[in-house]
Design a protein around this motif. Structure first.
Motif, mmCIF file in Angstrom:
data_model
loop_
_atom_site.group_PDB
_atom_site.id
_atom_site.type_symbol
_atom_site.label_atom_id
_atom_site.label_comp_id
_atom_site.label_asym_id
_atom_site.label_seq_id
_atom_site.Cartn_x
_atom_site.Cartn_y
_atom_site.Cartn_z
ATOM 1 N N GLU A 1 0.860 -1.188 0.000
ATOM 2 C CA GLU A 1 0.000 0.000 0.000
ATOM 3 C C GLU A 1 0.895 1.236 0.000
ATOM 4 N N VAL A 2 0.983 1.875 -1.147
ATOM 5 C CA VAL A 2 1.876 3.017 -1.336
ATOM 6 C C VAL A 2 1.245 3.996 -2.323
ATOM 7 N N GLN A 3 1.881 5.154 -2.460
ATOM 8 C CA GLN A 3 1.496 6.076 -3.513
ATOM 9 C C GLN A 3 1.784 5.433 -4.868
ATOM 10 N N ALA A 4 0.841 5.566 -5.766
ATOM 11 C CA ALA A 4 0.992 4.977 -7.104
ATOM 12 C C ALA A 4 0.406 5.924 -8.142
ATOM 13 N N ARG A 5 0.928 5.837 -9.333
ATOM 14 C CA ARG A 5 0.344 6.577 -10.446
ATOM 15 C C ARG A 5 -0.730 5.694 -11.070
ATOM 16 N N VAL A 6 -1.956 6.207 -11.089
ATOM 17 C CA VAL A 6 -3.106 5.412 -11.506
ATOM 18 C C VAL A 6 -3.694 5.990 -12.784
ATOM 19 N N GLY A 7 -3.901 5.116 -13.769
ATOM 20 C CA GLY A 7 -4.521 5.510 -15.023
ATOM 21 C C GLY A 7 -5.295 4.353 -15.601
ATOM 22 N N ARG A 8 -5.636 4.439 -16.865
ATOM 23 C CA ARG A 8 -6.465 3.402 -17.490
ATOM 24 C C ARG A 8 -5.800 2.033 -17.512
ATOM 25 N N ASP A 9 -4.470 2.004 -17.420
ATOM 26 C CA ASP A 9 -3.751 0.730 -17.418
ATOM 27 C C ASP A 9 -3.554 0.166 -16.020
ATOM 28 N N GLY A 10 -4.040 0.866 -14.997
ATOM 29 C CA GLY A 10 -3.906 0.372 -13.634
ATOM 30 C C GLY A 10 -3.003 1.239 -12.787
ATOM 31 N N ALA A 11 -2.386 0.638 -11.783
ATOM 32 C CA ALA A 11 -1.592 1.367 -10.791
ATOM 33 C C ALA A 11 -0.124 0.969 -10.869
ATOM 34 N N THR A 12 0.755 1.975 -10.881
ATOM 35 C CA THR A 12 2.197 1.757 -10.871
ATOM 36 C C THR A 12 2.784 2.480 -9.665
ATOM 37 N N PRO A 13 3.338 1.741 -8.687
ATOM 38 C CA PRO A 13 3.857 2.391 -7.479
ATOM 39 C C PRO A 13 4.965 3.390 -7.787
ATOM 40 N N LEU A 14 4.978 4.475 -7.023
ATOM 41 C CA LEU A 14 6.075 5.425 -7.101
ATOM 42 C C LEU A 14 7.263 4.886 -6.314
ATOM 43 N N ALA A 15 8.442 5.391 -6.629
ATOM 44 C CA ALA A 15 9.650 4.955 -5.936
ATOM 45 C C ALA A 15 9.567 5.299 -4.453
ATOM 46 N N VAL A 16 10.098 4.420 -3.628
ATOM 47 C CA VAL A 16 10.102 4.597 -2.178
ATOM 48 C C VAL A 16 11.555 4.570 -1.699
ATOM 49 N N PRO A 17 11.987 5.522 -0.867
ATOM 50 C CA PRO A 17 13.355 5.483 -0.332
ATOM 51 C C PRO A 17 13.575 4.227 0.501
ATOM 52 N N ALA A 18 14.838 3.875 0.698
ATOM 53 C CA ALA A 18 15.177 2.718 1.533
ATOM 54 C C ALA A 18 14.549 2.883 2.917
ATOM 55 N N LEU A 19 13.906 1.835 3.403
ATOM 56 C CA LEU A 19 13.193 1.913 4.677
ATOM 57 C C LEU A 19 14.073 1.513 5.846
ATOM 58 N N ASP A 20 13.864 2.174 6.958
ATOM 59 C CA ASP A 20 14.485 1.790 8.217
ATOM 60 C C ASP A 20 14.089 0.344 8.520
ATOM 61 N N PRO A 21 15.016 -0.489 9.017
ATOM 62 C CA PRO A 21 14.676 -1.871 9.367
ATOM 63 C C PRO A 21 13.522 -1.982 10.359
ATOM 64 N N LEU A 22 13.292 -0.934 11.143
ATOM 65 C CA LEU A 22 12.178 -0.945 12.083
ATOM 66 C C LEU A 22 10.859 -1.160 11.370
ATOM 67 N N TYR A 23 10.730 -0.596 10.168
ATOM 68 C CA TYR A 23 9.515 -0.747 9.384
ATOM 69 C C TYR A 23 9.638 -1.916 8.407
ATOM 70 N N ALA A 24 10.785 -2.015 7.751
ATOM 71 C CA ALA A 24 10.971 -3.069 6.750
ATOM 72 C C ALA A 24 10.826 -4.453 7.368
ATOM 73 N N GLY A 25 11.339 -4.630 8.586
ATOM 74 C CA GLY A 25 11.267 -5.941 9.223
ATOM 75 C C GLY A 25 9.846 -6.375 9.502
ATOM 76 N N LEU A 26 9.032 -5.443 10.011
ATOM 77 C CA LEU A 26 7.649 -5.786 10.306
ATOM 78 C C LEU A 26 6.852 -6.003 9.022
ATOM 79 N N ILE A 27 7.128 -5.193 8.000
ATOM 80 C CA ILE A 27 6.461 -5.387 6.711
ATOM 81 C C ILE A 27 6.772 -6.769 6.151
ATOM 82 N N ALA A 28 8.054 -7.170 6.208
ATOM 83 C CA ALA A 28 8.446 -8.479 5.686
ATOM 84 C C ALA A 28 7.776 -9.601 6.475
ATOM 85 N N ASN A 29 7.705 -9.443 7.791
ATOM 86 C CA ASN A 29 7.088 -10.465 8.627
ATOM 87 C C ASN A 29 5.614 -10.628 8.301
ATOM 88 N N VAL A 30 4.889 -9.511 8.216
ATOM 89 C CA VAL A 30 3.455 -9.593 7.943
ATOM 90 C C VAL A 30 3.196 -10.063 6.514
#
Length: 421
Positions: A339-368
């Motif tokens: 679930e991120v910001q994405a560019r949405v048009g008739r072809d669907g959704a393309t996520p925008l680039a996201v900076p490298a995440l702190d392991p505090l968030y990345a670890g929980l995201i990977a686990n879930v």
């Protein structure tokens, strides 16, 4: 333009109708079909829906049906807002996990898994009906758990995008605090559905000034209160977590709290009864104030924006949606749904680039995400062992004895909805 709402008898629906009426220039609907097996609720909701359209001079036609195939035929988009088992099943999701000392909640933990197991097969059946009847239609999924359900749809090859109102709710609240128009507020929203953080709040666009530090300094107490979290959590993180992170950051406190009061499902069931009585009043021609307490704030605005971008010919827009990762978060597989910001048009959704995440968030995201992999496997293939593995993998559970006890309870409370049980 024709839209179909499957689950159109929901008490949420007048919120959606109000948005369709107010924002008709953005999304010019000619026909709106409300589809629901509950004909009695459908009659009450559709009556109010027509009165709302009439009051706001919307020329669109509102029709109803209990037949899914008829309802989705020729629709440009199909919006799914289902609750398999109704509030009774939700009440169970929110109570039996407490017996094992785990949080009882309808979209995460053991209750969230139960909802996924009930919901995924039903949604996939509906999506197949859409594909047979109208293969060009977009499916917009507002049905929880949105991440898992959207992944099931995408893996089955459907034209689908997941939608949640958390991000647009933050956008509106931050805009109010900053005293600017909502369109001026851009969120650096990163994570999974109901597991997300606002890492930045930018004015004017994705590259605008990050005013999150200012927001936290000047309005930290109000933000923390709204999240029902200790101000220290927000200050220490320096970001704004989704209020669903409270189940992770204050799990034991939440379990104790939930054990002392009626379930949210019980509260909502009472609200729904009152709302349906209101909807039956032929003098009512606007959404009642009580509906705001039901949940789903700004759902209509988010749905209108998404449908307009998917169906329009005015180019693309940037919105927070649930869609395939496709390398956006490099520590997740491409077919994970994020679930991120994405560019949405008739072809669907393309996520925008996201900076490298702190392991505090990345670890929980990977686990879930690992849990969601196992949850979807259990929803698609069934079996006690698959349910157990998903529960054991969930960071809110994670202990063998807990997972064993919760597995037995989940199956016992949901047997009527599980074809394999």
């Amino acid at each position: 333009m024709k839209l179909a709402v499957v689950g159109g008898g929901s008490t949420y629906t007048p919120e959606l109708i109000d948005g369709f009426a107010r924002l008709r220039d953005t999304l010019p609907i000619e026909e709106l079909v409300l589809v629901d097996p509950a004909a009695d609720r459908l009659e009450l909701v559709s009556g109010l829906a027509r009165r709302i359209f009439a009051k706001q001079d919307h020329a669109g036609k509102i029709t109803t049906t209990t037949d899914i195939d008829a309802g989705v035929a020729d629709a440009d988009a199909v919006l799914l807002q289902l609750r398999v088992g109704g509030q009774a099943a939700r009440n169970q999701d929110e109570t039996w996990p407490l017996e094992c000392g785990c949080v009882g909640q309808e979209t995460t933990g053991a209750g969230g898994l139960a909802k996924a197991l009930r919901t995924v097969p039903v949604v996939l059946d509906i999506a197949e009906r859409v594909r047979r009847t109208n293969p060009d239609a977009w499916i917009i999924d507002f049905t929880n758990p949105v991440g898992i359900v959207t992944r099931a749809l995408l893996q089955a090859g459907h034209k689908a995008v997941g939608l949640c109102n958390v991000a647009i709710g933050f956008q509106r609240k931050f805009a109010r605090l900053l005293e600017v128009e909502p369109g001026q507020v851009h969120l650096d929203h990163v994570g999974l559905n109901h597991l997300s953080w606002e890492l930045g709040v930018r004015l004017g666009g994705p590259d605008g000034e990050n005013v999150l530090p200012k927001l936290l300094a000047e309005h930290g107490d109000a933000i923390a209160d709204d999240l029902r979290m200790d101000r220290r959590i927000v200050d220490r993180l320096g970001v704004v977590p989704s209020y669903y992170l409270r189940y992770f950051y204050a799990h034991d406190e939440v379990v104790r709290e939930l054990g002392t009061k009626p379930s949210r499902a019980a509260e909502v069931a009472a609200m729904e009864k009152e709302l349906l009585e209101m909807y039956g009043d032929p003098a009512l021609d606007e959404k009642p104030e009580l509906l705001a307490k039901r949940g789903g704030a700004f759902y209509s605005e988010a749905a209108v924006d998404l449908a307009a971008s998917l169906l329009g010919d005015g180019g693309s827009s940037v919105q927070v949606v649930n869609t395939y990762n496709n390398g956006t978060l490099p520590f997740l597989p491409d077919d994970a749904v994020i679930e991120v910001q994405a560019r949405v048009g008739r072809d669907g959704a393309t996520p925008l680039a996201v900076p490298a995440l702190d392991p505090l968030y990345a670890g929980l995201i990977a686990n879930v995400t690992a849990y969601e992999d196992l949850a979807l496997e259990a929803a698609l293939r069934g079996g006690r062992d698959r349910v157990f593995k998903a529960l054991l993998a969930h960071p809110l559970i994670g202990q063998f004895d807990y997972a064993e006890g919760l597995t037995d309870r989940l199956i016992a409370h949901n047997r009527e909805h599980l074809a394999w049980a």
